[in-house]
Design a protein around this motif. Structure first.
Motif, PDB file in Angstrom:
ATOM      1  N   GLY A  30       0.814  -1.214   0.000  1.00 16.72           N
ATOM      2  CA  GLY A  30       0.000   0.000   0.000  1.00 16.72           C
ATOM      3  C   GLY A  30       0.840   1.252   0.000  1.00 16.72           C
ATOM      4  N   ARG A  31       1.869   1.252   0.831  1.00 19.17           N
ATOM      5  CA  ARG A  31       2.763   2.419   0.883  1.00 19.17           C
ATOM      6  C   ARG A  31       3.512   2.572  -0.432  1.00 19.17           C
ATOM      7  NH1 ARG A  31       7.192   2.367   5.319  1.00 19.17           N
ATOM      8  NH2 ARG A  31       8.358   1.334   3.700  1.00 19.17           N
ATOM      9  N   LEU A  32       3.969   1.448  -0.990  1.00 24.96           N
ATOM     10  CA  LEU A  32       4.704   1.475  -2.254  1.00 24.96           C
ATOM     11  C   LEU A  32       3.866   2.091  -3.373  1.00 24.96           C
ATOM     12  CD1 LEU A  32       7.235   0.562  -3.885  1.00 24.96           C
ATOM     13  CD2 LEU A  32       5.987  -1.564  -4.333  1.00 24.96           C
ATOM     14  N   LEU A  33       2.580   1.738  -3.430  1.00 24.57           N
ATOM     15  CA  LEU A  33       1.713   2.226  -4.501  1.00 24.57           C
ATOM     16  C   LEU A  33       0.983   3.523  -4.159  1.00 24.57           C
ATOM     17  CD1 LEU A  33       0.120  -1.113  -5.757  1.00 24.57           C
ATOM     18  CD2 LEU A  33       2.122   0.109  -6.655  1.00 24.57           C
ATOM     19  N   GLY A  34       1.061   3.954  -2.902  1.00 26.73           N
ATOM     20  CA  GLY A  34       0.384   5.177  -2.493  1.00 26.73           C
ATOM     21  C   GLY A  34      -1.094   4.983  -2.178  1.00 26.73           C
ATOM     22  N   MET A  35      -1.459   3.799  -1.701  1.00 25.10           N
ATOM     23  CA  MET A  35      -2.863   3.531  -1.356  1.00 25.10           C
ATOM     24  C   MET A  35      -3.270   4.289  -0.104  1.00 25.10           C
ATOM     25  SD  MET A  35      -3.465  -0.531  -1.784  1.00 25.10           S
ATOM     26  CE  MET A  35      -2.664  -1.443  -3.092  1.00 25.10           C
ATOM     27  N   ARG A  36      -4.531   4.708  -0.111  1.00 22.70           N
ATOM     28  CA  ARG A  36      -5.125   5.378   1.040  1.00 22.70           C
ATOM     29  C   ARG A  36      -6.318   4.557   1.535  1.00 22.70           C
ATOM     30  NH1 ARG A  36      -4.140   9.063  -2.962  1.00 22.70           N
ATOM     31  NH2 ARG A  36      -6.282   8.930  -3.724  1.00 22.70           N
ATOM     32  N   PHE A  37      -6.477   4.474   2.851  1.00 25.87           N
ATOM     33  CA  PHE A  37      -7.655   3.849   3.449  1.00 25.87           C
ATOM     34  C   PHE A  37      -8.719   4.922   3.602  1.00 25.87           C
ATOM     35  CE2 PHE A  37      -4.628   0.612   4.395  1.00 25.87           C
ATOM     36  CZ  PHE A  37      -5.343  -0.552   4.589  1.00 25.87           C
ATOM     37  N   ASP A  38      -9.670   4.963   2.699  1.00 29.52           N
ATOM     38  CA  ASP A  38     -10.710   5.993   2.723  1.00 29.52           C
ATOM     39  C   ASP A  38     -11.837   5.651   3.698  1.00 29.52           C
ATOM     40  OD1 ASP A  38      -9.287   7.364   0.762  1.00 29.52           O
ATOM     41  OD2 ASP A  38     -10.361   6.367  -0.856  1.00 29.52           O
ATOM     42  N   GLU A  39     -12.215   4.381   3.756  1.00 32.66           N
ATOM     43  CA  GLU A  39     -13.270   3.935   4.661  1.00 32.66           C
ATOM     44  C   GLU A  39     -12.892   2.578   5.224  1.00 32.66           C
ATOM     45  OE1 GLU A  39     -17.255   4.042   2.988  1.00 32.66           O
ATOM     46  OE2 GLU A  39     -16.653   5.675   1.645  1.00 32.66           O
ATOM     47  N   VAL A  40     -13.142   2.407   6.517  1.00 34.07           N
ATOM     48  CA  VAL A  40     -12.884   1.134   7.191  1.00 34.07           C
ATOM     49  C   VAL A  40     -14.089   0.812   8.060  1.00 34.07           C
ATOM     50  CG1 VAL A  40     -11.416  -0.097   8.842  1.00 34.07           C
ATOM     51  CG2 VAL A  40     -10.380   1.521   7.224  1.00 34.07           C
ATOM     52  N   ASP A  41     -14.813  -0.217   7.685  1.00 35.37           N
ATOM     53  CA  ASP A  41     -15.971  -0.680   8.439  1.00 35.37           C
ATOM     54  C   ASP A  41     -15.885  -2.194   8.570  1.00 35.37           C
ATOM     55  OD1 ASP A  41     -17.433   1.849   8.701  1.00 35.37           O
ATOM     56  OD2 ASP A  41     -17.659   1.709   6.520  1.00 35.37           O
ATOM     57  N   HIS A  42     -16.681  -2.752   9.454  1.00 36.73           N
ATOM     58  CA  HIS A  42     -16.725  -4.204   9.609  1.00 36.73           C
ATOM     59  C   HIS A  42     -17.223  -4.821   8.298  1.00 36.73           C
ATOM     60  CE1 HIS A  42     -18.224  -8.154  10.934  1.00 36.73           C
ATOM     61  NE2 HIS A  42     -17.164  -8.090  11.732  1.00 36.73           N
ATOM     62  N   GLY A  43     -16.353  -5.612   7.654  1.00 40.22           N
ATOM     63  CA  GLY A  43     -16.710  -6.293   6.419  1.00 40.22           C
ATOM     64  C   GLY A  43     -16.632  -5.455   5.157  1.00 40.22           C
ATOM     65  N   ARG A  44     -16.121  -4.232   5.259  1.00 35.80           N
ATOM     66  CA  ARG A  44     -16.058  -3.355   4.083  1.00 35.80           C
ATOM     67  C   ARG A  44     -14.878  -2.391   4.194  1.00 35.80           C
ATOM     68  NH1 ARG A  44     -18.034   1.673   2.497  1.00 35.80           N
ATOM     69  NH2 ARG A  44     -18.629   1.790   0.300  1.00 35.80           N
ATOM     70  N   ILE A  45     -14.135  -2.290   3.093  1.00 34.13           N
ATOM     71  CA  ILE A  45     -12.978  -1.393   3.013  1.00 34.13           C
ATOM     72  C   ILE A  45     -13.053  -0.624   1.695  1.00 34.13           C
ATOM     73  CG2 ILE A  45     -10.458  -1.309   2.662  1.00 34.13           C
ATOM     74  CD1 ILE A  45     -10.916  -1.980   5.480  1.00 34.13           C
ATOM     75  N   THR A 114     -15.907  -5.926  -0.179  1.00 36.31           N
ATOM     76  CA  THR A 114     -17.010  -6.262   0.715  1.00 36.31           C
ATOM     77  C   THR A 114     -17.033  -7.756   0.972  1.00 36.31           C
ATOM     78  OG1 THR A 114     -18.291  -4.462  -0.276  1.00 36.31           O
ATOM     79  CG2 THR A 114     -19.507  -6.048   1.053  1.00 36.31           C
ATOM     80  N   VAL A 115     -17.117  -8.128   2.232  1.00 36.19           N
ATOM     81  CA  VAL A 115     -17.163  -9.549   2.607  1.00 36.19           C
ATOM     82  C   VAL A 115     -18.517 -10.136   2.231  1.00 36.19           C
ATOM     83  CG1 VAL A 115     -17.126 -11.156   4.557  1.00 36.19           C
ATOM     84  CG2 VAL A 115     -15.476  -9.280   4.448  1.00 36.19           C
ATOM     85  N   ILE A 116     -18.476 -11.294   1.619  1.00 35.63           N
ATOM     86  CA  ILE A 116     -19.692 -12.043   1.305  1.00 35.63           C
ATOM     87  C   ILE A 116     -19.951 -13.087   2.390  1.00 35.63           C
ATOM     88  CG2 ILE A 116     -20.759 -13.646  -0.336  1.00 35.63           C
ATOM     89  CD1 ILE A 116     -18.990 -12.286  -2.504  1.00 35.63           C
ATOM     90  N   HIS A 117     -18.878 -13.777   2.805  1.00 37.30           N
ATOM     91  CA  HIS A 117     -18.981 -14.835   3.824  1.00 37.30           C
ATOM     92  C   HIS A 117     -17.714 -14.836   4.665  1.00 37.30           C
ATOM     93  CE1 HIS A 117     -19.407 -18.795   5.670  1.00 37.30           C
ATOM     94  NE2 HIS A 117     -18.184 -19.052   5.251  1.00 37.30           N
ATOM     95  N   ALA A 118     -17.873 -14.872   5.965  1.00 40.08           N
ATOM     96  CA  ALA A 118     -16.725 -14.980   6.875  1.00 40.08           C
ATOM     97  C   ALA A 118     -16.966 -16.180   7.779  1.00 40.08           C
ATOM     98  CB  ALA A 118     -16.566 -13.701   7.689  1.00 40.08           C
ATOM     99  N   GLY A 119     -16.262 -17.266   7.496  1.00 41.23           N
ATOM    100  CA  GLY A 119     -16.396 -18.482   8.294  1.00 41.23           C
ATOM    101  C   GLY A 119     -15.194 -18.700   9.184  1.00 41.23           C
ATOM    102  N   ARG A 120     -15.128 -19.878   9.790  1.00 44.94           N
ATOM    103  CA  ARG A 120     -14.002 -20.207  10.670  1.00 44.94           C
ATOM    104  C   ARG A 120     -12.720 -20.473   9.887  1.00 44.94           C
ATOM    105  NH1 ARG A 120     -13.544 -24.452  13.677  1.00 44.94           N
ATOM    106  NH2 ARG A 120     -14.785 -25.781  12.311  1.00 44.94           N
TER     107      ARG A 120
END
Length: 147
Positions: A30-45, A114-120
């Motif tokens: 992310g740092r190498l490419l210059g990515m920014r975290f615009d939104e961080v929510d449970h199951g969604r980035i 966006t997460v579709i399924h989060a299992g064990r």
């Protein structure tokens, strides 16, 4: 060097920490490419980056690997937000569909995972990359193994 212990945070806490602190002492794609975290929510980035000439393929447009990396990062980080402290993940499968080329002239590309399924043991997610005009550049799905 940072004194924060990433293994003591839930995945959501860790992603929010990265979003707010922008830890410069931790190497990352992310740092190498210059990515920014615009939104961080449970199951969604939501991540974004500004294109640059270094991202060019031989045809002079953004290399497909940039879109794939944005998608892999957004979907994987979305999965990470669902994990407890000390758990990790790795990508088992990544399927990318490229729709149109992106320019290398500083336009902002935005990826949503966006997460579709989060299992064990496994998790699945979907993602899209849009350009500044909201046009679809690429979309993808992933399967992650929970570690």
């Amino acid at each position: 060097m940072t004194t924060t212990d990433p293994t003591a945070m839930t995945g959501l806490e860790l992603m929010r920490w990265v979003q707010t602190e922008l830890p410069a002492d931790i190497p990352s794609i992310g740092r190498l490419l210059g990515m920014r975290f615009d939104e961080v929510d449970h199951g969604r980035i939501v991540l974004s980056l500004d294109t640059r000439p270094d991202f060019a393929n031989p045809l002079g447009t953004v290399h497909g690997g940039i879109a794939a990396t944005l998608l892999d990062s957004a979907m994987g980080c979305a999965v990470h937000t669902t994990l407890p402290a000390g758990a990790g993940y790795t990508t088992l499968e990544l399927k990318v569909n490229y729709i149109r080329a992106a320019r290398t002239d500083g336009q902002t590309l935005t990826a949503t995972g966006t997460v579709i399924h989060a299992g064990r043991r496994t998790a699945t997610a979907e993602g899209k990359v849009l350009d500044e005009q909201g046009k679809l550049i690429a979309h993808a799905t992933t399967t992650c193994m929970i570690l």
